[in-house]
Write a protein that holds these residues in place. Structure first.
Motif, PDB file in Angstrom:
ATOM      1  N   LEU A 194      14.076  25.518  -1.460  1.00  0.00           N
ATOM      2  CA  LEU A 194      13.290  25.360  -0.236  1.00  0.00           C
ATOM      3  C   LEU A 194      12.456  26.592   0.079  1.00  0.00           C
ATOM      4  O   LEU A 194      11.462  26.508   0.798  1.00  0.00           O
ATOM      5  CB  LEU A 194      14.213  25.044   0.953  1.00  0.00           C
ATOM      6  CG  LEU A 194      14.837  23.657   0.949  1.00  0.00           C
ATOM      7  CD1 LEU A 194      15.917  23.554   2.011  1.00  0.00           C
ATOM      8  CD2 LEU A 194      13.773  22.589   1.153  1.00  0.00           C
ATOM      9  N   GLU A 195      12.834  27.752  -0.477  1.00  0.00           N
ATOM     10  CA  GLU A 195      12.110  29.002  -0.234  1.00  0.00           C
ATOM     11  C   GLU A 195      10.891  29.138  -1.138  1.00  0.00           C
ATOM     12  O   GLU A 195      10.047  30.006  -0.923  1.00  0.00           O
ATOM     13  CB  GLU A 195      13.049  30.194  -0.447  1.00  0.00           C
ATOM     14  CG  GLU A 195      14.248  30.187   0.477  1.00  0.00           C
ATOM     15  CD  GLU A 195      15.331  31.173   0.055  1.00  0.00           C
ATOM     16  OE1 GLU A 195      15.068  32.040  -0.810  1.00  0.00           O
ATOM     17  OE2 GLU A 195      16.450  31.061   0.591  1.00  0.00           O
ATOM     18  N   SER A 196      10.769  28.298  -2.161  1.00  0.00           N
ATOM     19  CA  SER A 196       9.662  28.367  -3.123  1.00  0.00           C
ATOM     20  C   SER A 196       8.449  27.590  -2.620  1.00  0.00           C
ATOM     21  O   SER A 196       8.536  26.812  -1.671  1.00  0.00           O
ATOM     22  CB  SER A 196      10.100  27.765  -4.458  1.00  0.00           C
ATOM     23  OG  SER A 196      11.206  28.454  -4.968  1.00  0.00           O
ATOM     24  N   ARG A 197       7.335  27.796  -3.306  1.00  0.00           N
ATOM     25  CA  ARG A 197       6.135  27.003  -3.022  1.00  0.00           C
ATOM     26  C   ARG A 197       6.420  25.573  -3.443  1.00  0.00           C
ATOM     27  O   ARG A 197       6.859  25.322  -4.562  1.00  0.00           O
ATOM     28  CB  ARG A 197       4.948  27.573  -3.801  1.00  0.00           C
ATOM     29  CG  ARG A 197       3.684  26.771  -3.640  1.00  0.00           C
ATOM     30  CD  ARG A 197       2.498  27.439  -4.317  1.00  0.00           C
ATOM     31  NE  ARG A 197       1.378  26.548  -4.408  1.00  0.00           N
ATOM     32  CZ  ARG A 197       0.664  26.095  -3.385  1.00  0.00           C
ATOM     33  NH1 ARG A 197       0.961  26.475  -2.161  1.00  0.00           N
ATOM     34  NH2 ARG A 197      -0.346  25.257  -3.560  1.00  0.00           N
ATOM     35  N   LYS A 198       6.165  24.631  -2.525  1.00  0.00           N
ATOM     36  CA  LYS A 198       6.490  23.228  -2.772  1.00  0.00           C
ATOM     37  C   LYS A 198       5.228  22.370  -2.808  1.00  0.00           C
ATOM     38  O   LYS A 198       4.406  22.450  -1.904  1.00  0.00           O
ATOM     39  CB  LYS A 198       7.431  22.707  -1.678  1.00  0.00           C
ATOM     40  CG  LYS A 198       8.803  23.378  -1.716  1.00  0.00           C
ATOM     41  CD  LYS A 198       9.645  23.050  -0.511  1.00  0.00           C
ATOM     42  CE  LYS A 198       9.182  23.663   0.779  1.00  0.00           C
ATOM     43  NZ  LYS A 198       9.065  25.117   0.827  1.00  0.00           N
TER      44      LYS A 198
ATOM     45  N   ASP B 260       3.846  22.826   0.843  1.00  0.00           N
ATOM     46  CA  ASP B 260       2.706  23.739   0.932  1.00  0.00           C
ATOM     47  C   ASP B 260       1.418  23.046   0.502  1.00  0.00           C
ATOM     48  O   ASP B 260       0.328  23.422   0.925  1.00  0.00           O
ATOM     49  CB  ASP B 260       2.944  24.954   0.030  1.00  0.00           C
ATOM     50  CG  ASP B 260       4.175  25.725   0.477  1.00  0.00           C
ATOM     51  OD1 ASP B 260       4.122  26.340   1.556  1.00  0.00           O
ATOM     52  OD2 ASP B 260       5.196  25.689  -0.235  1.00  0.00           O
TER      53      ASP B 260
ATOM     54  N   ASN C  60      20.631  23.088  -5.139  1.00  0.00           N
ATOM     55  CA  ASN C  60      20.130  24.450  -4.959  1.00  0.00           C
ATOM     56  C   ASN C  60      19.200  24.548  -3.749  1.00  0.00           C
ATOM     57  O   ASN C  60      18.002  24.285  -3.857  1.00  0.00           O
ATOM     58  CB  ASN C  60      19.410  24.900  -6.237  1.00  0.00           C
ATOM     59  CG  ASN C  60      18.974  26.335  -6.174  1.00  0.00           C
ATOM     60  OD1 ASN C  60      19.125  27.006  -5.159  1.00  0.00           O
ATOM     61  ND2 ASN C  60      18.418  26.815  -7.280  1.00  0.00           N
ATOM     62  N   ARG C  61      19.737  24.975  -2.617  1.00  0.00           N
ATOM     63  CA  ARG C  61      18.937  25.087  -1.380  1.00  0.00           C
ATOM     64  C   ARG C  61      17.897  26.196  -1.461  1.00  0.00           C
ATOM     65  O   ARG C  61      16.952  26.216  -0.676  1.00  0.00           O
ATOM     66  CB  ARG C  61      19.850  25.285  -0.175  1.00  0.00           C
ATOM     67  CG  ARG C  61      20.589  24.008   0.182  1.00  0.00           C
ATOM     68  CD  ARG C  61      21.464  24.160   1.375  1.00  0.00           C
ATOM     69  NE  ARG C  61      20.683  24.331   2.589  1.00  0.00           N
ATOM     70  CZ  ARG C  61      21.190  24.266   3.806  1.00  0.00           C
ATOM     71  NH1 ARG C  61      22.477  24.029   3.976  1.00  0.00           N
ATOM     72  NH2 ARG C  61      20.440  24.443   4.865  1.00  0.00           N
ATOM     73  N   LYS C  62      18.042  27.133  -2.399  1.00  0.00           N
ATOM     74  CA  LYS C  62      17.048  28.210  -2.554  1.00  0.00           C
ATOM     75  C   LYS C  62      15.677  27.649  -2.941  1.00  0.00           C
ATOM     76  O   LYS C  62      14.659  28.297  -2.726  1.00  0.00           O
ATOM     77  CB  LYS C  62      17.510  29.235  -3.584  1.00  0.00           C
ATOM     78  CG  LYS C  62      18.615  30.147  -3.087  1.00  0.00           C
ATOM     79  CD  LYS C  62      18.766  31.333  -4.019  1.00  0.00           C
ATOM     80  CE  LYS C  62      19.857  32.257  -3.543  1.00  0.00           C
ATOM     81  NZ  LYS C  62      19.452  33.128  -2.469  1.00  0.00           N
TER      82      LYS C  62
END
Length: 154
Positions: free
Chosen positions: A12-16, A124, A8-10
């Motif tokens: 990468l859009e979340s806070r990591k 992040d 799930n490449r999505k």
């Protein structure tokens, strides 16, 4: 840098939140790392790491048992076959595996350092479970100090 993705490449859009821990670790730090992993299972953050050291692997195990989304960054070629522990999280859409060095057959100190730098750059926040005196993680901690937390007593 050539990068390969599986999952799930999505995510990468979340806070990591990155997690690192030295191979050599104190017993007190082990408990703090396990407590941290348990707390993360209830958060909405994506945990990212290489999950290479013993404690990092244990933390991954805790995370995968819960509902936590996880990004695993490997410093070698992509899995030809997924380990059993990764199949359900992958099917549930809460796992992304990134190969930062798809031409490397196995992990070396150099490929691990490049992987750790990549993780630190896209995270992040970075949590260090423990940094032993001679660990290469010391350099990462200093370089990314503004977004880093250390679970150990220094």
């Amino acid at each position: 840098m050539q990068i390969e993705y599986l999952g799930n490449r999505k995510l990468l859009e979340s806070r990591k939140v990155a997690f690192f821990c030295s191979r050599i670790v104190s017993s007190g730090a082990i408990l703090r790392c396990y407590d941290w992993a348990t707390q993360m299972a209830d958060s909405s953050n994506v945990v990212i790491g290489g999950f290479q050291s013993k404690i990092e692997k244990d933390v991954l195990h805790f995370l995968l048992k819960g509902r936590q989304p996880v990004i695993i960054v490997i410093a070698r070629q992509m899995y030809k076959e997924l380990p059993n522990e990764l199949i359900n999280p992958m099917n549930e859409g809460r796992l992304l595996i990134i190969s930062t060095l798809p031409n490397a057959v196995r992990v070396s100190k150099d490929t691990a350092n490049k992987r750790n730098l990549y993780i630190s750059e896209i995270a992040d926040e970075i949590v260090f479970g423990y940094i032993s005196k001679d660990s290469s993680l010391n350099e990462l901690f200093q370089k990314f100090k503004e977004k880093s937390t250390l679970l150990q007593e220094r």
